[in-house]
Design an enzyme around this catalytic site. Structure first.
Site, mmCIF file in Angstrom:
data_model
loop_
_atom_site.group_PDB
_atom_site.id
_atom_site.type_symbol
_atom_site.label_atom_id
_atom_site.label_comp_id
_atom_site.label_asym_id
_atom_site.label_seq_id
_atom_site.Cartn_x
_atom_site.Cartn_y
_atom_site.Cartn_z
ATOM 1 N N LEU A 1 0.585 -1.519 -0.012
ATOM 2 C CA LEU A 1 0.146 -0.097 0.028
ATOM 3 C C LEU A 1 0.898 1.151 -0.221
ATOM 4 O O LEU A 1 0.700 2.125 -0.763
ATOM 5 C CB LEU A 1 -0.893 -0.415 1.279
ATOM 6 C CG LEU A 1 -2.028 1.309 1.799
ATOM 7 C CD1 LEU A 1 -2.882 1.403 0.294
ATOM 8 C CD2 LEU A 1 -2.536 1.465 2.829
ATOM 9 N N TYR B 1 -12.153 6.673 6.828
ATOM 10 C CA TYR B 1 -11.398 6.086 4.929
ATOM 11 C C TYR B 1 -12.083 6.318 4.376
ATOM 12 O O TYR B 1 -11.186 6.130 3.581
ATOM 13 C CB TYR B 1 -11.645 4.465 6.023
ATOM 14 C CG TYR B 1 -11.435 3.678 6.776
ATOM 15 C CD1 TYR B 1 -9.438 3.306 6.615
ATOM 16 C CD2 TYR B 1 -11.021 4.100 8.137
ATOM 17 C CE1 TYR B 1 -8.906 3.537 7.668
ATOM 18 C CE2 TYR B 1 -10.120 3.121 9.299
ATOM 19 C CZ TYR B 1 -9.155 2.910 8.514
ATOM 20 O OH TYR B 1 -8.198 2.522 9.724
ATOM 21 N N HIS C 1 -13.560 -1.635 9.783
ATOM 22 C CA HIS C 1 -13.403 -0.736 11.180
ATOM 23 C C HIS C 1 -14.937 -0.126 11.278
ATOM 24 O O HIS C 1 -14.616 0.880 11.764
ATOM 25 C CB HIS C 1 -13.039 0.254 10.530
ATOM 26 C CG HIS C 1 -11.253 0.004 10.159
ATOM 27 N ND1 HIS C 1 -10.391 0.377 10.760
ATOM 28 C CD2 HIS C 1 -10.414 -0.203 8.907
ATOM 29 C CE1 HIS C 1 -8.831 -0.495 10.615
ATOM 30 N NE2 HIS C 1 -9.225 -0.210 9.303
#
Lengths: 723, 723
Positions: free
Chosen positions: A141, A251, A406
């Site tokens: 990432l 996010y 999450h």
């Protein structure tokens, strides 16, 4: 495939005057060359950004280049150094574009050549994560993030390079890394997930930068070019039709960046794709919905969210600038003003210029239901605002899906804002990002054990157990069933229910904002109901923010000793600080925050005990903030309804030494379930009655008003204002 | 006696064009008529004040006049209504002066005539206070305040009145009330106290307004004209030679207003008195010292102080405007900008105009010792600032006298500020002003029982007993003995000691700010010492503001249950939340506030236990804020020294996601008492040693530096910087 628009090409030819004509226009869309070179009379925000970037890059250029062999995990030296270098490559490239000064181009070339020399020899990172390992970084990432920046830097200065330099950088760094991120990491590249978006954006932007269609095609359609993976598929799946991202705004902000950057390149290089029109303009919607999900500049902290993240993050600097470039919406300029920061792109410069030219208009904050799920069928985030003033009262109702790993267990949860502040709040994530002394900067154990649990939210807890028994996998399967959503001037309504959070028990919530002469400001009427065949304990917490001022009940305080409110599911992290019995089935608590008073007046069910609480028990490492809560607990009942009137009232001015309306205007609250509808009557202390009628259907009903007159009304909602 | 300066008279003649020439110049000093009438091109802050005052007065004029018979105590209807009317009289008078619109003059006349009709019939107030009762209000302090406003309003419009109107208002209201406040209330009028200042100012300003010297003379010299009481005597006694007011800045602000307003009238009417030059310009010093006693716009909250009171209070709007009118100091303009508000006086308009003309300069914030006591012999308030940036690090050392009835038991107390925030703080007063639900808005019982007690402050507590055994009368007798005060660039020092707070025990404190390359920012070195013949328990609390991040000691936390830290003298209001033993006699605690880290590194005495604590025990009414503290406790020792290094370090940026220098740079702290001086060595983690040498005399000493070289230095202080 058209590589570059004619206009942009011409602009770039003028702009990068000392250089060859670059092939692409990443930094020059809608920008004429003279704009690039004429300094503003009054320095704009962009000019200041450019100056400080110049200072930073000049300082870096005075020091030796460091390209260390990968060693450290996130936060460590080599990790941070490579991140710094990527920013330098991007910023120095932009400085060359905006100023034409050769030294910046050479610096970018030096850095890229150095990387090209060493990168091919780097195997997997020594501190690699198990999933998706990187080579420069512990996870790929970060490597995608790096390439997104480096490819743009390369594109900026590529015209200044010799053929050998280009060959060296492209073959040994850009292609090598792109191959690693695509063919070398198929599990990430093909994944329909934000890590996949970063990977495809990195490879796709590189493709445009080096003029290799093959990379672009893979990025758009996935490794096998089938379209089952890749960027276009991610656009189809990762946002709801309203542009909502299912992990929530914290996010969403992060996921947004590769989407908008890569899309910008696609638009510039292949305008015929009309990428920003795909799915009815889903990327523009995603940017706008991210903005709408803030209060006081900070994102609604639902799910795992650091509460200090807001619209001024780099991701949204890009997002707002690109959206303004596309739409010219002057409301975005006021968002940019609130951001107060700029990035080194022509779009950001355009925003700064437009602000300097006085074109800014207030952003159109308004009430909206953001449907969740790819098809818009997995619940919604309801946002109710009293006005377009961003500091005015606002409600956020979490009727969304779980939000994956999450996600928090807060079905039908509520956030309430006023006067620029959080008033009824969510704990957010338990994490001190990048603070090594606090569990290495990772999510703290208290994140799963407290912050995710239902009791940490303003929603109903049954039998001291979290929704879905605290299982994410179970939560992922279910979304609430949405009820009516209304946004008229005097009556706004958000409603939803779920029978999945607790099998055998149906939870529902109907939350209205009404305007009535009996109250100086709009007030909230919040109806939380549970229906079950069995007998349960129902806890409704209100995590309020402020100093307790007054209650209508006598508190028996735990003032000589304290013990935790419970033993598990988050309860163990909360001190019980007092308890009380409601008076006439009405619980009233008034608190003060800044210069305003707030009163929660709840009509409580039978067998209700009022609990006062505060976070911080079982916290030997002092990881939690200390925040108060009111918990209304009904015991041994099968059905229960909590009807709460939330008032923002009065003013406290310690400077001018006056206080007005420090007392609630509510004398009583009553709730009756009539056939087919709910009726809430609020009696004010001045003797006025306000009646809210809420039905589950659009049928016509008949009832009597406070004066005994018969009234016909049509569902789903009707407000009988006081006379 | 000259009633009005010629220039001012001429200005007023032009200004109040529709009216007769007023006799005095209260609203026209240094102001030419055209300035009064020409609107600014861009509305200044003053223009906005004028507009909103016009709106408020216009609204009041549309409603019937209400002059209710006195009935209610402070906060009640009649109390607030009379206050409102006084503001209306003042503001409408000012509007007439600034706009020339007759309607405002008539409104003032109507109000004053109404009062003149009823006031003579009012006997003592039905809710009168025992001491100094009023007639319109429960205490005559409010009546003085009322007359200060009404006399100025009368003066503004007096030229528009008929002879009969004047006679009526002067005889039945202004003289009647002045007689009541002077001859009728001798115990207040003659008292050298701020209530006396309000009374003399009211009567004196009235004397000028109605042209009666007799009132002015009494106001200046006391009822018997001896000068033993009265305004001039108050000027001599109530401020120290440095302009410090012994109750501290919170009350200084309030006491200041009648001083500066009456003095302005004296200056305008009898400039030959040179009132602003009296006592070496004591009133200007008082205004300036009030300003210096703020951080982040809020006054240092020593003694009984509401922490939200600051420089934007009305009193200081007048104070700053009058000071600027006198001195033309452009630094005052930046204070006015920070205030952001204006009052309807020519001086305030002048300030707004000067700001609009770009004349503002930063205020000269600097380190200073403000001596306390009429003769400057009763201790001092020491202010150490690292720079003239008002948000930079600052220390406040309370080496003053007790501060009378509002004084706290905090001899040698410390406040520490940084980055715009309170870092080591004082609780201030326990009071919710004007919030009826909180003990009627009065000082809470917790004010005497907790907030005033020593443990509530950052200073040493012996045997869990407050200074002077918590007796104000005892405290009033003693002031600390001041030690050296130094303000050089690399070394600043505040020092004092007292043997009176605890008979038989000498407490001393020497607190330095040093600059050294071993630390990124200046650091504090704080030496607290106790010497006694007997054995005692010494507690040194640090009431820190922020989230605990890290400690060098292992905390045994009270995480399953909590109990109070003690039983009396304020300890009963504090929860013990954990305890620990120091490691190598060094206690280090790091906390985070906003974007900065702070570490307290204390070299602890023998037998020290570290206690972690939080306010809020024994607080059944939830009257206290929850604030954490570190308490260092040395038991069963006669002498003890706590040497603490206070660092402001690093940066936490959750938006850009980086954290730097989150760890303290201090490896060890050692303290040695050498013959005639103290030596503190700080070893940094990078291996550098910084040595601070502090003597009680100016003698020359010899010592060895960290490298073993012999160094000669002269007392009282010397810094050996790291190499």
């Amino acid at each position: 495939m058209i590589r570059t628009s004619t206009l942009a090409l011409a602009a770039m030819a003028l702009a990068a005057c000392a250089a060859e004509t670059p092939r692409t226009s990443g930094l020059a869309t809608n920008q004429s060359a003279d704009q690039l070179f004429v300094p503003s009379v009054q320095p704009t925000g962009f000019d200041k950004t450019l100056s400080s970037a110049r200072e930073a890059v000049d300082a870096a250029m005075a020091a030796p280049i460091a390209v260390p062999v990968p060693k450290d995990a996130g936060g460590g030296y080599t990790h941070e150094k490579h991140k710094d270098n990527a920013r330098l490559i991007f910023n120095a490239g932009a400085l060359y574009r905006f100023t034409g000064e050769e030294k910046y181009a050479s610096f970018v070339a030096d850095l890229l050549e150095e990387y090209a020399t060493v990168y091919p020899n780097w195997g997997q990172h020594p501190a690699k994560k198990e999933q998706s390992p990187g080579r420069m970084f512990w996870q790929n990432l970060n490597e995608s993030w790096w390439l997104v920046h480096a490819a743009q830097g390369y594109e900026s200065i590529h015209g200044t390079l010799s053929e050998e330099q280009r060959e060296h950088i492209e073959a040994n760094l850009l292609r090598n890394m792109s191959d690693f991120l695509s063919e070398g990491s198929p599990e990430t590249f093909n994944k329909v997930h934000n890590h996949g978006t970063w990977a495809t954006a990195a490879v796709g932007i590189t493709g445009y930068a080096i003029g290799d269609d093959a990379y672009v095609e893979k990025a758009l359609l996935g490794l096998d070019l089938s379209g089952e993976g890749g960027f276009l598929r991610q656009m189809d799946v990762l946002f709801s039709p309203d542009g909502y991202y299912n992990e929530g705004p914290y996010y969403q902000r992060y996921a947004l960046m590769p989407f908008v950057l890569f899309a910008k390149y696609i638009e510039q290089n292949e305008p015929e794709r009309e990428i920003f029109e795909v799915r009815d303009g889903i990327l523009k919607k995603a940017i706008e919905s991210t903005i709408h999900q803030n209060y006081g500049g900070l994102f609604f902290p639902i799910n795992d969210a650091l509460k200090d993240k807001g619209i001024a993050t780099t991701e949204l600097l890009h997002g707002v600038a690109i959206a303004y470039d596309l739409t010219g919406d002057p409301g975005l300029l006021s968002i940019a003003e609130a951001q107060g920061k700029f990035v080194l792109t022509p779009e950001s410069k355009k925003v700064a210029d437009a602000i300097a030219a006085g074109k800014s208009k207030p952003f159109d904050y308004r009430s909206m239901r953001l449907l969740d799920g790819q098809g818009g069928t997995e619940g919604a985030l309801d946002i109710l605002r009293v006005s377009d003033d961003p500091d005015d009262q606002a409600l956020v109702m979490k009727h969304t899906s779980q939000g994956l790993g999450h996600g928090h267990f807060d079905k039908l949860g509520m956030l309430y804002y006023d006067n620029g502040n959080e008033i009824l709040r969510d704990y957010g994530a338990a994490r001190f990002l990048n603070i090594e002394a606090k569990y290495g900067g990772h999510y703290l154990p208290e994140n799963n054990l407290y912050a995710k649990q239902t009791i940490a939210h303003n929603t109903l807890v049954v039998d001291e157990t979290s929704h879905f028994n605290g299982k994410t996998a179970t939560g992922n399967k279910f979304a609430p069933e949405l009820g009516p959503f209304i946004t008229t001037t005097n009556l706004q309504l958000s409603s939803a229910k779920t029978s999945d959070a607790y099998p055998g028990t149906e939870l529902s919530r109907k939350t209205a904002i009404i305007r009535d002469a009996a109250f100086a400001r709009p007030v909230i009427i919040d109806i939380v109901q549970a229906k079950s065949s069995g007998s349960h304990q129902y806890d409704l917490p209100f995590h309020y923010n402020g100093q307790l001022i007054d209650t209508n009940f006598e508190i028996s305080a735990d003032s000589q000793s304290r013990s935790p409110l419970g033993e598990k599911n988050g309860y163990q992290y909360i001190w019980k600080t007092g308890q009380a019995e409601p008076v006439n089935d009405l619980s009233q608590l008034t608190f003060l925050l800044d210069d305003r008073f707030y009163t929660l007046s709840t009509a409580t069910p039978d067998n209700t005990t009022i609990l006062l609480a505060e976070t911080g028990a079982n916290d030997p490492n002092f990881n939690l903030r200390r925040e108060p809560a009111l918990v209304l607990r009904a015991e041994k009942v099968s059905d229960a309804s909590f009807v709460t009137v939330i008032e923002s009232h009065g003013e406290y001015d310690p400077t001018l030494e006056f206080t007005v309306n420090s007392h609630s205007s509510v004398a009583s609250v009553s709730h009756r379930e009539e056939t087919g509808y709910d009726r809430v009557d609020i009696l004010s202390k001045a003797g006025q009655t306000v009646t809210l009628l809420l039905a589950d259907s659009n049928e016509e009903f008949e009832t009597t008003d406070a004066s005994g007159n018969s009234i016909k009304w049509q569902g789903p909602a009707h407000l009988l204002n006081s006379q």
